[in-house]
Scaffold this motif. Structure first.
Motif, PDB file in Angstrom:
ATOM      1  N   SER A   1       0.817  -1.214   0.000  1.00 29.78           N
ATOM      2  CA  SER A   1       0.000   0.000   0.000  1.00 29.78           C
ATOM      3  C   SER A   1       0.850   1.263   0.000  1.00 29.78           C
ATOM      4  O   SER A   1       0.367   2.346   0.320  1.00 29.78           O
ATOM      5  N   LEU A   2       2.133   1.143  -0.376  1.00 28.08           N
ATOM      6  CA  LEU A   2       3.030   2.295  -0.363  1.00 28.08           C
ATOM      7  C   LEU A   2       3.121   2.936  -1.739  1.00 28.08           C
ATOM      8  O   LEU A   2       2.997   2.273  -2.771  1.00 28.08           O
ATOM      9  N   SER A   3       3.373   4.236  -1.737  1.00 28.32           N
ATOM     10  CA  SER A   3       3.634   4.947  -2.983  1.00 28.32           C
ATOM     11  C   SER A   3       5.047   4.626  -3.465  1.00 28.32           C
ATOM     12  O   SER A   3       5.851   4.015  -2.747  1.00 28.32           O
ATOM     13  N   ALA A   4       5.365   5.049  -4.686  1.00 23.51           N
ATOM     14  CA  ALA A   4       6.708   4.812  -5.231  1.00 23.51           C
ATOM     15  C   ALA A   4       7.766   5.486  -4.369  1.00 23.51           C
ATOM     16  O   ALA A   4       8.846   4.923  -4.130  1.00 23.51           O
ATOM     17  N   THR A   5       7.468   6.681  -3.873  1.00 22.37           N
ATOM     18  CA  THR A   5       8.425   7.398  -3.030  1.00 22.37           C
ATOM     19  C   THR A   5       8.642   6.669  -1.715  1.00 22.37           C
ATOM     20  O   THR A   5       9.786   6.502  -1.257  1.00 22.37           O
ATOM     21  N   GLU A   6       7.563   6.209  -1.085  1.00 17.33           N
ATOM     22  CA  GLU A   6       7.669   5.479   0.176  1.00 17.33           C
ATOM     23  C   GLU A   6       8.408   4.163  -0.019  1.00 17.33           C
ATOM     24  O   GLU A   6       9.193   3.740   0.842  1.00 17.33           O
ATOM     25  N   THR A   7       8.164   3.498  -1.161  1.00 18.86           N
ATOM     26  CA  THR A   7       8.858   2.250  -1.454  1.00 18.86           C
ATOM     27  C   THR A   7      10.355   2.477  -1.587  1.00 18.86           C
ATOM     28  O   THR A   7      11.171   1.668  -1.108  1.00 18.86           O
ATOM     29  N   LYS A   8      10.741   3.580  -2.218  1.00 14.66           N
ATOM     30  CA  LYS A   8      12.169   3.899  -2.359  1.00 14.66           C
ATOM     31  C   LYS A   8      12.807   4.139  -0.992  1.00 14.66           C
ATOM     32  O   LYS A   8      13.929   3.680  -0.731  1.00 14.66           O
ATOM     33  N   VAL A   9      12.102   4.845  -0.108  1.00 12.57           N
ATOM     34  CA  VAL A   9      12.613   5.086   1.245  1.00 12.57           C
ATOM     35  C   VAL A   9      12.823   3.759   1.966  1.00 12.57           C
ATOM     36  O   VAL A   9      13.854   3.531   2.616  1.00 12.57           O
ATOM     37  N   LEU A  10      11.845   2.850   1.847  1.00 15.37           N
ATOM     38  CA  LEU A  10      11.949   1.555   2.514  1.00 15.37           C
ATOM     39  C   LEU A  10      13.104   0.736   1.941  1.00 15.37           C
ATOM     40  O   LEU A  10      13.847   0.083   2.690  1.00 15.37           O
TER      41      LEU A  10
ATOM     42  N   GLU B   1     -15.502  -0.276 -20.379  1.00 14.90           N
ATOM     43  CA  GLU B   1     -14.093   0.072 -20.205  1.00 14.90           C
ATOM     44  C   GLU B   1     -13.625  -0.190 -18.780  1.00 14.90           C
ATOM     45  O   GLU B   1     -14.407  -0.232 -17.836  1.00 14.90           O
ATOM     46  N   VAL B   2     -12.306  -0.366 -18.660  1.00 17.08           N
ATOM     47  CA  VAL B   2     -11.639  -0.366 -17.365  1.00 17.08           C
ATOM     48  C   VAL B   2     -10.908   0.969 -17.256  1.00 17.08           C
ATOM     49  O   VAL B   2      -9.932   1.210 -17.969  1.00 17.08           O
ATOM     50  N   LEU B   3     -11.406   1.842 -16.403  1.00 17.64           N
ATOM     51  CA  LEU B   3     -10.797   3.154 -16.195  1.00 17.64           C
ATOM     52  C   LEU B   3      -9.912   3.091 -14.954  1.00 17.64           C
ATOM     53  O   LEU B   3     -10.387   2.813 -13.854  1.00 17.64           O
ATOM     54  N   GLY B   4      -8.633   3.324 -15.143  1.00 14.08           N
ATOM     55  CA  GLY B   4      -7.699   3.303 -14.029  1.00 14.08           C
ATOM     56  C   GLY B   4      -7.635   4.643 -13.327  1.00 14.08           C
ATOM     57  O   GLY B   4      -7.805   5.693 -13.952  1.00 14.08           O
ATOM     58  N   ILE B   5      -7.394   4.603 -12.020  1.00 16.07           N
ATOM     59  CA  ILE B   5      -7.160   5.803 -11.223  1.00 16.07           C
ATOM     60  C   ILE B   5      -5.767   5.667 -10.625  1.00 16.07           C
ATOM     61  O   ILE B   5      -5.510   4.776  -9.810  1.00 16.07           O
ATOM     62  N   GLY B   6      -4.855   6.533 -11.043  1.00 21.20           N
ATOM     63  CA  GLY B   6      -3.477   6.460 -10.587  1.00 21.20           C
ATOM     64  C   GLY B   6      -3.037   7.725  -9.877  1.00 21.20           C
ATOM     65  O   GLY B   6      -3.802   8.682  -9.743  1.00 21.20           O
ATOM     66  N   GLY B   7      -1.799   7.721  -9.426  1.00 22.13           N
ATOM     67  CA  GLY B   7      -1.249   8.862  -8.703  1.00 22.13           C
ATOM     68  C   GLY B   7      -0.558   8.411  -7.433  1.00 22.13           C
ATOM     69  O   GLY B   7      -0.654   7.245  -7.030  1.00 22.13           O
ATOM     70  N   LEU B   8       0.145   9.318  -6.790  1.00 25.14           N
ATOM     71  CA  LEU B   8       0.783   9.000  -5.530  1.00 25.14           C
ATOM     72  C   LEU B   8      -0.275   8.705  -4.475  1.00 25.14           C
ATOM     73  O   LEU B   8      -1.383   9.242  -4.522  1.00 25.14           O
ATOM     74  N   VAL B   9       0.075   7.863  -3.515  1.00 26.92           N
ATOM     75  CA  VAL B   9      -0.869   7.495  -2.453  1.00 26.92           C
ATOM     76  C   VAL B   9      -1.259   8.737  -1.652  1.00 26.92           C
ATOM     77  O   VAL B   9      -0.432   9.593  -1.346  1.00 26.92           O
ATOM     78  N   GLY B  10      -2.557   8.846  -1.324  1.00 29.51           N
ATOM     79  CA  GLY B  10      -3.020   9.916  -0.453  1.00 29.51           C
ATOM     80  C   GLY B  10      -3.346  11.223  -1.138  1.00 29.51           C
ATOM     81  O   GLY B  10      -3.455  12.257  -0.481  1.00 29.51           O
ATOM     82  N   GLN B  11      -3.574  11.190  -2.454  1.00 32.01           N
ATOM     83  CA  GLN B  11      -3.883  12.411  -3.195  1.00 32.01           C
ATOM     84  C   GLN B  11      -5.383  12.648  -3.334  1.00 32.01           C
ATOM     85  O   GLN B  11      -5.794  13.637  -3.939  1.00 32.01           O
ATOM     86  N   GLY B  12      -6.204  11.741  -2.797  1.00 29.87           N
ATOM     87  CA  GLY B  12      -7.656  11.899  -2.863  1.00 29.87           C
ATOM     88  C   GLY B  12      -8.356  10.853  -3.702  1.00 29.87           C
ATOM     89  O   GLY B  12      -9.589  10.886  -3.831  1.00 29.87           O
ATOM     90  N   GLN B  13      -7.585   9.894  -4.250  1.00 27.74           N
ATOM     91  CA  GLN B  13      -8.196   8.893  -5.134  1.00 27.74           C
ATOM     92  C   GLN B  13      -9.305   8.106  -4.437  1.00 27.74           C
ATOM     93  O   GLN B  13     -10.367   7.859  -5.023  1.00 27.74           O
ATOM     94  N   GLU B  14      -9.064   7.707  -3.199  1.00 28.16           N
ATOM     95  CA  GLU B  14     -10.071   6.931  -2.478  1.00 28.16           C
ATOM     96  C   GLU B  14     -11.337   7.741  -2.250  1.00 28.16           C
ATOM     97  O   GLU B  14     -12.448   7.208  -2.331  1.00 28.16           O
ATOM     98  N   ASP B  15     -11.181   9.045  -1.998  1.00 27.88           N
ATOM     99  CA  ASP B  15     -12.353   9.905  -1.814  1.00 27.88           C
ATOM    100  C   ASP B  15     -13.194   9.980  -3.083  1.00 27.88           C
ATOM    101  O   ASP B  15     -14.418  10.120  -3.019  1.00 27.88           O
ATOM    102  N   LEU B  16     -12.543   9.891  -4.240  1.00 32.32           N
ATOM    103  CA  LEU B  16     -13.272   9.887  -5.511  1.00 32.32           C
ATOM    104  C   LEU B  16     -14.211   8.685  -5.568  1.00 32.32           C
ATOM    105  O   LEU B  16     -15.405   8.833  -5.877  1.00 32.32           O
ATOM    106  N   LEU B  17     -13.698   7.496  -5.240  1.00 34.88           N
ATOM    107  CA  LEU B  17     -14.544   6.296  -5.267  1.00 34.88           C
ATOM    108  C   LEU B  17     -15.639   6.363  -4.208  1.00 34.88           C
ATOM    109  O   LEU B  17     -16.802   6.047  -4.477  1.00 34.88           O
TER     110      LEU B  17
END
Length: 502
Positions: free
Chosen positions: A173-182, A282-298
């Motif tokens: 459940s980590l973003s790309a930035t968080e994964t790099k830190v880990l 269609e399959v519409l993807g929702i992407g972006g860094l974690v915590g940008q509001g994507q979950e609120d959209l759904l």
């Protein structure tokens, strides 16, 4: 040269539940200064082995060793004293407690018999700094996104200054930035001589981080070897016993010009002024860094949180659903990312969980047909490959099979649009393939799929279009021909400023 004794090892351990063998004669040795991968499909026995190593379960046969010496009775308290820390895939945090209180829970510093809050703050801040967690220590964990809660869980393990660190799907459940830190942190810990057991279904991470691998299949060890000279396809062959084939189904255009969902100036939670069309087929993807509001959209589209819009159409009806029952009546179905807290009732049976949406639709005073429910559940289990007794509690299933149940419960109601929040988080390769095929077939049948995913390759290979979210706004909608990992990451990071309209 004298071989170094492993810091933690299992020697020929076996474990059964209700007469069903889960592990059979499995051995593993965690050496200091080595990142050791533990791989296997969901249900292979990985979680059981972790529980044996950490003292949460006792083996029926075999032995657990610490520093080369057998431990007659391994317990969680003994494991903690021995410097063994576990970060489970499903988080164990308390939402109402602060970040600092969660990190120190069970190991609070004391002064004159009282909790020493200043010392707790110092030690918790040091652990948070290691994982790039800069939120106020007093913030309740319940206010954090799933990815940030995962970082708190890792900080909690590091707070105890472990000699052995066991990580179960730490980046799911980590973003790309968080994964790099880990990743950088694990390299540092490895250099300090810490033994690390790394469980992941993301094989690119395993290849980049780990030096040794143990593979489980159906409760037995099928490989225990160095990763040198092995590629990702070789690892899949070890896990599933055959060549991996293509993970993603062949993409075929199935989207129509009609919209299943259409919103203008939509706002909910962190999301602001969104214009979006979701087409049937269609399959519409929702992407972006974690915590940008994507979950609120759904959640806003599903009526689970307050939302406002200038205009909206959902499956032919005007306006947004006023609540979850209305959304279900309009043909929407939502599968949350946190299946254990939000998607399933773990203490109830598998069959009960599969029937939950049906219970809500049952007319008042109408009697349930247990026979029909069981037939429906058996059909769903056969369709999605959920094996075993359906009267078992859902918590007895592996993470991947729990996710199948969370999806299966909606299938008898033929939803017109699926809203999915990271549906393959922590799921093995074969289960991912099954879910991907189901979603493409769903779209091919003229339904709509909205797929929020933290797995960028998943968005690229599975979706017809991808809407990229940054700071509560859709900053780009990438058509199929423009989809690439680089394009999605660039839009998410703000490298591409041009907005492509929906």
């Amino acid at each position: 040269m004298v071989a170094t004794a492993p810091l933690l090892a299992a020697r020929g351990v076996s474990k059964s539940f209700f007469g069903n063998p889960v592990l059979r004669d499995v051995s593993i040795a965690l050496q200091p200064g080595r990142v050791h991968a533990l791989l296997g499909e969901n249900g292979a026995g990985k979680s059981t082995l972790i529980n044996l190593l950490s003292g949460a379960l006792r083996p029926d046969g075999g032995a657990i060793e610490v520093d080369g010496r057998p431990v007659s009775r391994m317990t969680p308290a003994y494991a903690q004293q021995a410097g063994i820390a576990v970060v489970q895939q499903e988080l164990s945090l308390t939402a109402s407690l602060s970040i600092a209180e969660n990190i120190g829970l069970g190991a609070y510093p004391r002064r004159f018999g009282l909790l020493d809050y200043p010392e707790l703050a110092v030690r918790a801040r040091a652990a948070c700094d290691l994982v790039g967690l800069h939120e106020p220590l007093s913030m309740p964990v319940g206010n954090l996104s799933l990815g940030r809660r995962q970082m708190v869980e890792i900080a909690k393990a590091l707070y105890r200054r472990p000699r052995v660190l066991i990580l179960d799907e730490p980046t799911s459940s980590l973003s790309a930035t968080e994964t790099k830190v880990l990743t950088q942190l694990l390299e540092r810990l490895r250099g300090e001589g810490i033994a690390i057991l790394y469980i992941s279904h993301r094989l690119n991470e395993v290849m980049a981080l780990c030096q040794h691998v143990t593979v489980l299949k159906d409760g037995t060890c099928t490989a225990d070897r160095s990763l040198e000279g092995t590629d990702a396809n070789g690892l899949v062959r070890l896990m599933v016993g055959r060549d991996p084939g293509d993970l993603f189904p062949q993409w075929q255009a199935s989207a129509s010009a009609a919209n299943a969902i259409s919103v203008r100036n939509f706002s909910a939670g962190l999301m602001r002024d969104v214009d979006l069309d979701v087409r049937t087929g269609e399959v519409l993807g929702i992407g972006g860094l974690v915590g940008q509001g994507q979950e609120d959209l759904l959640l806003g589209l599903y009526g689970a949180i307050p939302a406002r819009t200038a205009s909206a159409t959902v499956n032919g009806a005007s306006g947004l659903p006023s609540g979850v029952p209305k959304a279900n009546a309009l043909g929407l179905a939502y599968v949350p990312a946190d299946r254990k807290r939000e998607g399933l009732h773990l203490i109830h049976s598998i069959i009960t969980n599969m029937m939950l949406p049906a219970f809500a639709r049952l007319p008042a005073l109408k009697r349930r047909s247990r026979r029909a429910e069981r037939e429906t559940a058996r059909g769903l289990a056969a369709q999605l490959g959920i094996k075993g007794d359906l009267d078992r509690p859902a918590q007895a299933l592996s993470g991947g099979n729990q996710q199948k149940v969370a999806l299966a419960k909606w299938m008898p109601h033929h939803p017109l649009a699926l809203l999915l929040n990271d549906p393959t988080r922590g799921v093995d390769v074969e289960t991912k393939r099954e879910i991907y095929m189901m979603l493409r077939n769903f779209a091919a049948a003229g339904k709509a799929v909205v797929l929020l995913s933290s797995d960028t390759p998943e968005l690229v290979h599975l979706c017809d279009r991808v809407a990229v979210v940054r700071e509560g706004h859709i900053v780009a909608v990438l058509e199929r021909g423009a989809l690439s990992e680089e394009a999605i990451v660039s839009a998410a990071m703000g490298a591409e400023q041009r907005k492509v309209t929906a």
